[in-house]
Design a protein around this motif. Structure first.
Motif, PDB file in Angstrom:
ATOM      1  N   LEU A   1       0.820  -1.210   0.000  1.00  0.00           N
ATOM      2  CA  LEU A   1       0.000   0.000   0.000  1.00  0.00           C
ATOM      3  C   LEU A   1       0.852   1.258   0.000  1.00  0.00           C
ATOM      4  N   GLU A   2       1.952   1.216   0.708  1.00  0.00           N
ATOM      5  CA  GLU A   2       2.818   2.394   0.776  1.00  0.00           C
ATOM      6  C   GLU A   2       3.445   2.714  -0.575  1.00  0.00           C
ATOM      7  N   LYS A   3       3.556   1.710  -1.458  1.00  0.00           N
ATOM      8  CA  LYS A   3       4.134   1.931  -2.786  1.00  0.00           C
ATOM      9  C   LYS A   3       3.074   2.157  -3.849  1.00  0.00           C
ATOM     10  N   GLU A   4       1.837   1.790  -3.560  1.00  0.00           N
ATOM     11  CA  GLU A   4       0.755   1.897  -4.535  1.00  0.00           C
ATOM     12  C   GLU A   4       0.241   3.331  -4.590  1.00  0.00           C
ATOM     13  N   TRP A   5      -0.084   3.803  -5.763  1.00  0.00           N
ATOM     14  CA  TRP A   5      -0.605   5.160  -5.896  1.00  0.00           C
ATOM     15  C   TRP A   5      -1.976   5.195  -6.548  1.00  0.00           C
ATOM     16  N   GLN A   6      -2.425   4.102  -7.123  1.00  0.00           N
ATOM     17  CA  GLN A   6      -3.748   4.064  -7.754  1.00  0.00           C
ATOM     18  C   GLN A   6      -4.784   3.600  -6.735  1.00  0.00           C
ATOM     19  N   ASN A   7      -5.770   4.454  -6.473  1.00  0.00           N
ATOM     20  CA  ASN A   7      -6.804   4.124  -5.504  1.00  0.00           C
ATOM     21  C   ASN A   7      -7.514   2.819  -5.843  1.00  0.00           C
ATOM     22  N   SER A   8      -7.763   2.585  -7.127  1.00  0.00           N
ATOM     23  CA  SER A   8      -8.479   1.370  -7.524  1.00  0.00           C
ATOM     24  C   SER A   8      -7.693   0.120  -7.113  1.00  0.00           C
ATOM     25  N   GLN A   9      -6.369   0.155  -7.231  1.00  0.00           N
ATOM     26  CA  GLN A   9      -5.541  -0.989  -6.842  1.00  0.00           C
ATOM     27  C   GLN A   9      -5.502  -1.156  -5.324  1.00  0.00           C
ATOM     28  N   ILE A  10      -5.470  -0.045  -4.612  1.00  0.00           N
ATOM     29  CA  ILE A  10      -5.479  -0.098  -3.146  1.00  0.00           C
ATOM     30  C   ILE A  10      -6.772  -0.746  -2.677  1.00  0.00           C
ATOM     31  N   ILE A  11      -7.888  -0.321  -3.237  1.00  0.00           N
ATOM     32  CA  ILE A  11      -9.186  -0.867  -2.843  1.00  0.00           C
ATOM     33  C   ILE A  11      -9.266  -2.360  -3.162  1.00  0.00           C
ATOM     34  N   LEU A  12      -8.772  -2.768  -4.322  1.00  0.00           N
ATOM     35  CA  LEU A  12      -8.772  -4.194  -4.674  1.00  0.00           C
ATOM     36  C   LEU A  12      -7.972  -5.010  -3.664  1.00  0.00           C
ATOM     37  N   ARG A  13      -6.809  -4.524  -3.290  1.00  0.00           N
ATOM     38  CA  ARG A  13      -5.973  -5.244  -2.316  1.00  0.00           C
ATOM     39  C   ARG A  13      -6.674  -5.367  -0.969  1.00  0.00           C
ATOM     40  N   LEU A  14      -7.281  -4.284  -0.526  1.00  0.00           N
ATOM     41  CA  LEU A  14      -7.973  -4.302   0.762  1.00  0.00           C
ATOM     42  C   LEU A  14      -9.180  -5.219   0.736  1.00  0.00           C
ATOM     43  N   ASN A  15      -9.919  -5.201  -0.360  1.00  0.00           N
ATOM     44  CA  ASN A  15     -11.110  -6.052  -0.466  1.00  0.00           C
ATOM     45  C   ASN A  15     -10.767  -7.534  -0.426  1.00  0.00           C
ATOM     46  N   LYS A  16      -9.569  -7.905  -0.886  1.00  0.00           N
ATOM     47  CA  LYS A  16      -9.161  -9.309  -0.834  1.00  0.00           C
ATOM     48  C   LYS A  16      -8.961  -9.775   0.601  1.00  0.00           C
ATOM     49  N   VAL A  17      -8.476  -8.899   1.456  1.00  0.00           N
ATOM     50  CA  VAL A  17      -8.213  -9.258   2.848  1.00  0.00           C
ATOM     51  C   VAL A  17      -9.457  -9.096   3.710  1.00  0.00           C
ATOM     52  N   ASN A  18     -10.161  -7.995   3.506  1.00  0.00           N
ATOM     53  CA  ASN A  18     -11.318  -7.691   4.339  1.00  0.00           C
ATOM     54  C   ASN A  18     -12.350  -6.948   3.493  1.00  0.00           C
ATOM     55  N   PRO A  19     -13.341  -7.648   2.983  1.00  0.00           N
ATOM     56  CA  PRO A  19     -14.333  -7.017   2.113  1.00  0.00           C
ATOM     57  C   PRO A  19     -15.095  -5.869   2.780  1.00  0.00           C
ATOM     58  N   ASP A  20     -15.163  -5.856   4.097  1.00  0.00           N
ATOM     59  CA  ASP A  20     -15.884  -4.804   4.829  1.00  0.00           C
ATOM     60  C   ASP A  20     -14.917  -3.829   5.487  1.00  0.00           C
ATOM     61  N   TRP A  21     -13.802  -3.544   4.821  1.00  0.00           N
ATOM     62  CA  TRP A  21     -12.739  -2.747   5.432  1.00  0.00           C
ATOM     63  C   TRP A  21     -13.113  -1.296   5.657  1.00  0.00           C
ATOM     64  N   TYR A  22     -13.972  -0.726   4.833  1.00  0.00           N
ATOM     65  CA  TYR A  22     -14.244   0.701   4.961  1.00  0.00           C
ATOM     66  C   TYR A  22     -15.271   0.951   6.059  1.00  0.00           C
ATOM     67  N   PRO A  23     -14.961   1.846   7.000  1.00  0.00           N
ATOM     68  CA  PRO A  23     -15.903   2.102   8.106  1.00  0.00           C
ATOM     69  C   PRO A  23     -17.230   2.653   7.597  1.00  0.00           C
ATOM     70  N   ARG A  24     -18.297   2.207   8.217  1.00  0.00           N
ATOM     71  CA  ARG A  24     -19.628   2.700   7.867  1.00  0.00           C
ATOM     72  C   ARG A  24     -20.052   3.736   8.903  1.00  0.00           C
ATOM     73  N   PRO A  25     -20.673   4.839   8.453  1.00  0.00           N
ATOM     74  CA  PRO A  25     -21.075   5.875   9.409  1.00  0.00           C
ATOM     75  C   PRO A  25     -22.205   5.387  10.308  1.00  0.00           C
ATOM     76  N   LEU A  26     -22.207   5.862  11.544  1.00  0.00           N
ATOM     77  CA  LEU A  26     -23.296   5.520  12.446  1.00  0.00           C
ATOM     78  C   LEU A  26     -24.566   6.263  12.080  1.00  0.00           C
ATOM     79  N   GLU A  27     -24.405   7.403  11.419  1.00  0.00           N
ATOM     80  CA  GLU A  27     -25.570   8.174  11.026  1.00  0.00           C
ATOM     81  C   GLU A  27     -25.357   8.712   9.621  1.00  0.00           C
ATOM     82  N   THR A  28     -26.408   8.700   8.829  1.00  0.00           N
ATOM     83  CA  THR A  28     -26.349   9.204   7.455  1.00  0.00           C
ATOM     84  C   THR A  28     -27.367  10.331   7.299  1.00  0.00           C
ATOM     85  N   ASP A  29     -27.524  10.821   6.095  1.00  0.00           N
ATOM     86  CA  ASP A  29     -28.521  11.869   5.831  1.00  0.00           C
ATOM     87  C   ASP A  29     -29.932  11.386   6.141  1.00  0.00           C
TER      88      ASP A  29
END
Length: 117
Positions: A76-104
């Motif tokens: 990740l520290e060497k990667e600069w393309q967001n799409s590649q970073i997201i793909l790598r993270l999704n392979k390890v933890n598909p729910d990696w991105y925090p979800r807000p407790l409250e939305t609109d």
């Protein structure tokens, strides 16, 4: 070197503490409470902080996957393309991105997950 074994929770807390420090530093510079140079230097500093904040959130989200964390952190520290970073993270933890407790739409339905506590 410290041989302390950290719990997943402590490792996550430390990652998020670094994120918080970067958010605070960026806020100080953006609100002109702290000057680091001219407009170009300030813009570069803020852009770097945004990048490192997002990277910190991503790393914190996978820190419980210790066997893969070190390898992913280096990549990740060497990667600069967001799409590649997201793909790598999704392979390890598909729910990696925090979800807000409250939305609109208001707070989430307690039947499906997060609750205000």
């Amino acid at each position: 070197m410290n041989n302390e074994v950290l719990t997943d929770q402590e490792l996550y807390r430390r990652c998020m503490e670094r994120v918080k420090n970067r958010v605070n530093a960026a806020f100080e510079v953006a609100s002109k409470n702290r000057v680091i140079g001219g407009q170009i230097e300030t813009t570069e500093f803020l852009a770097l902080q945004v990048r490192k904040i997002l990277e910190g959130i991503a790393l914190a989200s996978i820190c419980a996957h210790r066997s893969q964390y070190s390898e992913i952190k280096i990549r990740l520290e060497k990667e600069w393309q967001n799409s590649q970073i997201i793909l790598r993270l999704n392979k390890v933890n598909p729910d990696w991105y925090p979800r807000p407790l409250e939305t609109d739409d208001g707070p989430p339905d307690p039947a499906i997950g997060a609750q205000h506590g």
